[in-house]
Scaffold this motif. Structure first.
Motif, PDB file in Angstrom:
ATOM      1  N   VAL A  97       3.249  11.137  -7.969  1.00 15.17           N
ATOM      2  CA  VAL A  97       2.425  11.388  -6.786  1.00 15.17           C
ATOM      3  C   VAL A  97       2.916  10.560  -5.604  1.00 15.17           C
ATOM      4  CG1 VAL A  97       0.395  12.007  -8.174  1.00 15.17           C
ATOM      5  CG2 VAL A  97       0.694   9.634  -7.407  1.00 15.17           C
ATOM      6  N   ASN A  98       2.722  11.114  -4.408  1.00 14.84           N
ATOM      7  CA  ASN A  98       3.055  10.410  -3.166  1.00 14.84           C
ATOM      8  C   ASN A  98       1.850   9.678  -2.595  1.00 14.84           C
ATOM      9  OD1 ASN A  98       4.252  13.525  -2.882  1.00 14.84           O
ATOM     10  ND2 ASN A  98       5.805  11.910  -2.743  1.00 14.84           N
ATOM     11  N   VAL A  99       0.660  10.143  -2.967  1.00 19.80           N
ATOM     12  CA  VAL A  99      -0.597   9.616  -2.434  1.00 19.80           C
ATOM     13  C   VAL A  99      -1.554   9.440  -3.608  1.00 19.80           C
ATOM     14  CG1 VAL A  99      -2.509   9.998  -0.827  1.00 19.80           C
ATOM     15  CG2 VAL A  99      -0.224  10.888  -0.286  1.00 19.80           C
ATOM     16  N   LEU A 100      -2.343   8.351  -3.561  1.00 23.55           N
ATOM     17  CA  LEU A 100      -3.286   8.109  -4.651  1.00 23.55           C
ATOM     18  C   LEU A 100      -4.658   7.736  -4.093  1.00 23.55           C
ATOM     19  CD1 LEU A 100      -3.496   8.064  -7.725  1.00 23.55           C
ATOM     20  CD2 LEU A 100      -2.785   5.673  -7.691  1.00 23.55           C
ATOM     21  N   PHE A 101      -5.674   8.502  -4.482  1.00 23.82           N
ATOM     22  CA  PHE A 101      -7.069   8.198  -4.168  1.00 23.82           C
ATOM     23  C   PHE A 101      -7.679   7.509  -5.385  1.00 23.82           C
ATOM     24  CE2 PHE A 101      -6.084  11.369  -1.102  1.00 23.82           C
ATOM     25  CZ  PHE A 101      -6.983  11.222  -0.048  1.00 23.82           C
ATOM     26  N   VAL A 102      -8.321   6.373  -5.168  1.00 20.71           N
ATOM     27  CA  VAL A 102      -8.904   5.620  -6.279  1.00 20.71           C
ATOM     28  C   VAL A 102     -10.341   5.251  -5.937  1.00 20.71           C
ATOM     29  CG1 VAL A 102      -8.672   3.631  -7.811  1.00 20.71           C
ATOM     30  CG2 VAL A 102      -6.624   4.685  -6.828  1.00 20.71           C
ATOM     31  N   ARG A 118       5.133   0.772  -6.913  1.00 15.44           N
ATOM     32  CA  ARG A 118       5.729   2.113  -6.785  1.00 15.44           C
ATOM     33  C   ARG A 118       5.773   2.593  -5.333  1.00 15.44           C
ATOM     34  NH1 ARG A 118       3.717   0.742 -11.451  1.00 15.44           N
ATOM     35  NH2 ARG A 118       4.087   2.087 -13.259  1.00 15.44           N
ATOM     36  N   LYS A 119       5.058   1.922  -4.458  1.00 16.65           N
ATOM     37  CA  LYS A 119       5.046   2.228  -3.023  1.00 16.65           C
ATOM     38  C   LYS A 119       4.576   3.660  -2.740  1.00 16.65           C
ATOM     39  CE  LYS A 119       8.681  -1.079  -1.806  1.00 16.65           C
ATOM     40  NZ  LYS A 119       9.979  -1.288  -1.129  1.00 16.65           N
ATOM     41  N   VAL A 120       3.256   3.876  -2.864  1.00 18.97           N
ATOM     42  CA  VAL A 120       2.660   5.152  -2.494  1.00 18.97           C
ATOM     43  C   VAL A 120       1.463   4.892  -1.580  1.00 18.97           C
ATOM     44  CG1 VAL A 120       3.380   6.304  -4.621  1.00 18.97           C
ATOM     45  CG2 VAL A 120       1.117   5.246  -4.504  1.00 18.97           C
ATOM     46  N   LEU A 121       1.151   5.873  -0.764  1.00 19.27           N
ATOM     47  CA  LEU A 121      -0.012   5.784   0.110  1.00 19.27           C
ATOM     48  C   LEU A 121      -1.268   5.726  -0.747  1.00 19.27           C
ATOM     49  CD1 LEU A 121      -0.461   5.854   3.235  1.00 19.27           C
ATOM     50  CD2 LEU A 121      -1.009   8.282   2.968  1.00 19.27           C
ATOM     51  N   ILE A 130     -14.922  -6.618   0.990  1.00 23.41           N
ATOM     52  CA  ILE A 130     -14.218  -7.150   2.156  1.00 23.41           C
ATOM     53  C   ILE A 130     -12.748  -7.372   1.792  1.00 23.41           C
ATOM     54  CG2 ILE A 130     -13.975  -9.201   3.617  1.00 23.41           C
ATOM     55  CD1 ILE A 130     -16.958  -9.461   3.654  1.00 23.41           C
ATOM     56  N   GLY A 131     -11.845  -7.013   2.700  1.00 23.47           N
ATOM     57  CA  GLY A 131     -10.424  -7.261   2.505  1.00 23.47           C
ATOM     58  C   GLY A 131      -9.723  -6.318   1.555  1.00 23.47           C
ATOM     59  N   VAL A 132     -10.354  -5.187   1.217  1.00 20.93           N
ATOM     60  CA  VAL A 132      -9.762  -4.285   0.231  1.00 20.93           C
ATOM     61  C   VAL A 132      -8.420  -3.717   0.701  1.00 20.93           C
ATOM     62  CG1 VAL A 132     -10.903  -2.164   1.017  1.00 20.93           C
ATOM     63  CG2 VAL A 132     -10.314  -2.416  -1.379  1.00 20.93           C
ATOM     64  N   THR A 133      -8.248  -3.539   2.011  1.00 23.47           N
ATOM     65  CA  THR A 133      -6.998  -2.957   2.504  1.00 23.47           C
ATOM     66  C   THR A 133      -5.834  -3.942   2.466  1.00 23.47           C
ATOM     67  OG1 THR A 133      -7.610  -3.493   4.793  1.00 23.47           O
ATOM     68  CG2 THR A 133      -8.186  -1.300   3.978  1.00 23.47           C
ATOM     69  N   GLU A 134      -6.104  -5.190   2.089  1.00 20.43           N
ATOM     70  CA  GLU A 134      -5.043  -6.174   1.949  1.00 20.43           C
ATOM     71  C   GLU A 134      -4.438  -6.149   0.539  1.00 20.43           C
ATOM     72  OE1 GLU A 134      -6.645  -9.929   3.191  1.00 20.43           O
ATOM     73  OE2 GLU A 134      -7.443  -9.088   5.055  1.00 20.43           O
ATOM     74  N   MET A 135      -4.953  -5.247  -0.324  1.00 20.56           N
ATOM     75  CA  MET A 135      -4.423  -5.129  -1.691  1.00 20.56           C
ATOM     76  C   MET A 135      -2.942  -4.793  -1.691  1.00 20.56           C
ATOM     77  SD  MET A 135      -7.253  -2.862  -3.677  1.00 20.56           S
ATOM     78  CE  MET A 135      -8.892  -3.449  -4.075  1.00 20.56           C
ATOM     79  N   THR A 136      -2.564  -3.825  -0.846  1.00 20.00           N
ATOM     80  CA  THR A 136      -1.167  -3.407  -0.731  1.00 20.00           C
ATOM     81  C   THR A 136      -0.896  -3.083   0.737  1.00 20.00           C
ATOM     82  OG1 THR A 136      -1.214  -0.973  -0.827  1.00 20.00           O
ATOM     83  CG2 THR A 136      -1.598  -2.148  -2.911  1.00 20.00           C
ATOM     84  N   PRO A 137       0.377  -2.997   1.133  1.00 20.52           N
ATOM     85  CA  PRO A 137       0.697  -2.616   2.516  1.00 20.52           C
ATOM     86  C   PRO A 137       0.420  -1.141   2.802  1.00 20.52           C
ATOM     87  CG  PRO A 137       2.539  -3.751   1.450  1.00 20.52           C
ATOM     88  CD  PRO A 137       1.581  -3.386   0.382  1.00 20.52           C
ATOM     89  N   TYR A 138       0.024  -0.378   1.754  1.00 15.71           N
ATOM     90  CA  TYR A 138      -0.144   1.070   1.899  1.00 15.71           C
ATOM     91  C   TYR A 138      -1.609   1.501   1.698  1.00 15.71           C
ATOM     92  CZ  TYR A 138       4.706   0.160   0.740  1.00 15.71           C
ATOM     93  OH  TYR A 138       5.964  -0.376   0.715  1.00 15.71           O
ATOM     94  N   THR A 139      -2.521   0.521   1.652  1.00 13.79           N
ATOM     95  CA  THR A 139      -3.919   0.810   1.336  1.00 13.79           C
ATOM     96  C   THR A 139      -4.741   1.061   2.590  1.00 13.79           C
ATOM     97  OG1 THR A 139      -3.826  -0.511  -0.691  1.00 13.79           O
ATOM     98  CG2 THR A 139      -6.009  -0.074   0.222  1.00 13.79           C
ATOM     99  N   PHE A 140      -5.513   2.151   2.555  1.00 11.58           N
ATOM    100  CA  PHE A 140      -6.463   2.497   3.616  1.00 11.58           C
ATOM    101  C   PHE A 140      -7.862   2.625   3.005  1.00 11.58           C
ATOM    102  CE2 PHE A 140      -2.439   3.792   5.298  1.00 11.58           C
ATOM    103  CZ  PHE A 140      -2.536   3.686   6.677  1.00 11.58           C
ATOM    104  N   ARG A 141      -8.842   2.318   3.817  1.00 17.03           N
ATOM    105  CA  ARG A 141     -10.214   2.578   3.398  1.00 17.03           C
ATOM    106  C   ARG A 141     -10.917   3.380   4.493  1.00 17.03           C
ATOM    107  NH1 ARG A 141     -14.121  -2.060   1.644  1.00 17.03           N
ATOM    108  NH2 ARG A 141     -13.244  -3.069   3.480  1.00 17.03           N
ATOM    109  N   ASP A 331       6.123   4.144   3.499  1.00 16.15           N
ATOM    110  CA  ASP A 331       6.216   3.403   4.762  1.00 16.15           C
ATOM    111  C   ASP A 331       6.026   4.329   5.960  1.00 16.15           C
ATOM    112  OD1 ASP A 331       6.765   0.642   3.941  1.00 16.15           O
ATOM    113  OD2 ASP A 331       8.598   1.471   3.088  1.00 16.15           O
ATOM    114  N   LYS A 332       6.672   5.503   5.891  1.00 13.90           N
ATOM    115  CA  LYS A 332       6.557   6.456   6.998  1.00 13.90           C
ATOM    116  C   LYS A 332       5.130   6.979   7.144  1.00 13.90           C
ATOM    117  CE  LYS A 332       8.408  10.721   8.925  1.00 13.90           C
ATOM    118  NZ  LYS A 332       9.428  11.792   8.835  1.00 13.90           N
ATOM    119  N   LEU A 333       4.508   7.359   6.026  1.00 21.51           N
ATOM    120  CA  LEU A 333       3.145   7.876   6.084  1.00 21.51           C
ATOM    121  C   LEU A 333       2.158   6.805   6.559  1.00 21.51           C
ATOM    122  CD1 LEU A 333       2.861  10.073   2.851  1.00 21.51           C
ATOM    123  CD2 LEU A 333       3.020  10.861   5.218  1.00 21.51           C
ATOM    124  N   THR A 334       2.367   5.575   6.115  1.00 24.09           N
ATOM    125  CA  THR A 334       1.486   4.483   6.534  1.00 24.09           C
ATOM    126  C   THR A 334       1.573   4.271   8.041  1.00 24.09           C
ATOM    127  OG1 THR A 334       1.662   3.367   4.387  1.00 24.09           O
ATOM    128  CG2 THR A 334       0.981   2.024   6.262  1.00 24.09           C
TER     129      THR A 334
END
Length: 381
Positions: A97-102, A118-121, A130-141, A331-334
């Motif tokens: 997968v290129n993107v993962l929803f969790v 694995r570097k996926v969005l 608090i701070g959940v988006t700091e888990m990885t450089p590719y994490t969004f909330r 990286d590009k998608l982020t």
């Protein structure tokens, strides 16, 4: 070479050549994975989220057609961290997968190392830490967060003369986190937070815990209800029967759930709670809810924002991916998501901050009859 090997080897060569051709053919396909609690004690969260992703997939295909080919892979976490890690490894290494929803806070924490490796969005859904988006450089909330919500409740308490908040709450990972954040935020406003009644998940007999609540609250005290919604009607009804907790009552956004309304609106009158500019009664939310119910059947426990923002996150991601020309590098998608920044979805306007976290406008709400009214708009303060 043995006779058997003579015939087996060509078969293996053919098999691998077919796999290679298939991978090449689908190289422009966006592969989206999801890890949701579809069984276990929190399956009521996962089923509507699954339906939201499937509906979003239908809408993406209608909107983008051949411009964006999306394939969806869904795995069950059962609300268990070890099960989720196994599911993540399958989605990342086999399904590619290129993107993962969790979904869920503890599950996101469990699978974050695999996502970073694995570097996926990554979209953390139904996660308020608090701070959940700091888990990885590719994490969004794209969801509310405890920092904003508990900060709102603490500020509202301070500005309306409350000096002590007494907790009436569920005892589990997420709500424990919310309570800790409330303590910190309230302390910064000079408001004390104390434990009142604590319920174990699934327990519906709150009477012994609610005996700890004083009969009449002081004028500068208020109860604060923290939970998922199903607990509130029983707790309020039992408090009334015991003649305890007479006084002001505050709560979190889950007072907007159908589960919180399940025993009628009379129990909810006078309770002031955090919430959103978007409510379950908004037309677009109602339409999405009906589409989800057509797949899952009736449901009442899950807060509507869980599936609304899951749907919006999928649609927001698709908008960005449609312009990626088949290059779904994390990286590009982020960078593209951060650059896009704003999205208008079913849940209203979503603004991403510099940490890839959604800024969702919050207000203090109250039921007046069976309607929800804004009584304190932080944007105007």
């Amino acid at each position: 070479m043995t006779p058997r090997l003579k015939y087996v080897l060509p078969l293996f060569i053919l098999l691998f050549s077919l796999i290679g051709c298939s991978a090449k053919k689908d190289s422009d396909e966006l592969r989206v994975g999801a890890i949701l609690p579809l069984t276990g004690t929190v399956a009521f969260v996962g089923e509507p989220e699954k339906a939201a992703l499937e509906i979003a997939l239908e809408d993406i295909r209608k909107q983008y057609g051949e411009r964006l080919k999306v394939k969806l892979f869904i795995e069950d976490s059962a609300g268990d961290a070890k099960t989720a890690v196994t599911a993540a490894n399958k989605l990342l290494d086999i399904d590619k997968v290129n993107v993962l929803f969790v979904s869920l806070s503890k599950i996101n924490h469990a699978v974050a190392p695999a996502i970073a490796d694995r570097k996926v969005l990554h979209f953390a859904t139904t996660t308020s830490d608090i701070g959940v988006t700091e888990m990885t450089p590719y994490t969004f909330r794209i969801y509310e967060n405890f920092g904003s919500e508990m900060g709102l409740l603490a500020r509202y308490a301070k500005e309306t003369g409350i000096k002590e908040l007494i907790g009436v709450r569920v005892h589990d990972y997420a709500i424990d986190q919310a309570f800790k954040v409330l303590e910190q935020k309230a302390d910064s406003f000079g408001v004390r937070v104390s434990e009142g009644a604590i319920f174990e998940p699934g327990n519906k007999d709150y009477r012994s815990e609610l005996q700890k609540i004083p009969e009449n609250l002081k004028s500068d005290q208020a109860l604060v209800f923290l939970g998922y919604g199903p607990e509130f009607p029983n707790a309020l009804r039992i408090l009334k029967e015991l003649n305890r907790g007479n006084g002001r009552k505050l709560g979190m956004y889950t007072f907007l759930t159908n589960a919180a309304r399940s025993q009628g609106f009379d129990l909810l009158q006078g309770i002031q709670f955090s919430g959103f500019s978007t409510t379950p009664d908004d037309l677009r939310v109602k339409e999405l809810t009906e589409r989800i119910r057509s797949r899952t059947g009736p449901f009442s426990s899950t807060p509507f924002i869980n599936y609304v923002y899951t749907y919006d996150a999928m649609m927001f991601m698709a908008k960005v991916a449609a312009s990626a020309s088949g290059n779904y590098d994390a990286d590009k998608l982020t960078k593209a998501m951060v650059s896009e920044r704003t999205y208008f979805g079913v849940g209203g306007e979503i603004q991403l901050d510099e940490k890839r976290d959604a800024s969702i406008p919050l207000s203090i709400l109250e039921y007046v009859g069976n309607e929800v009214k804004v009584i304190w708009d932080v944007a105007k303060k």
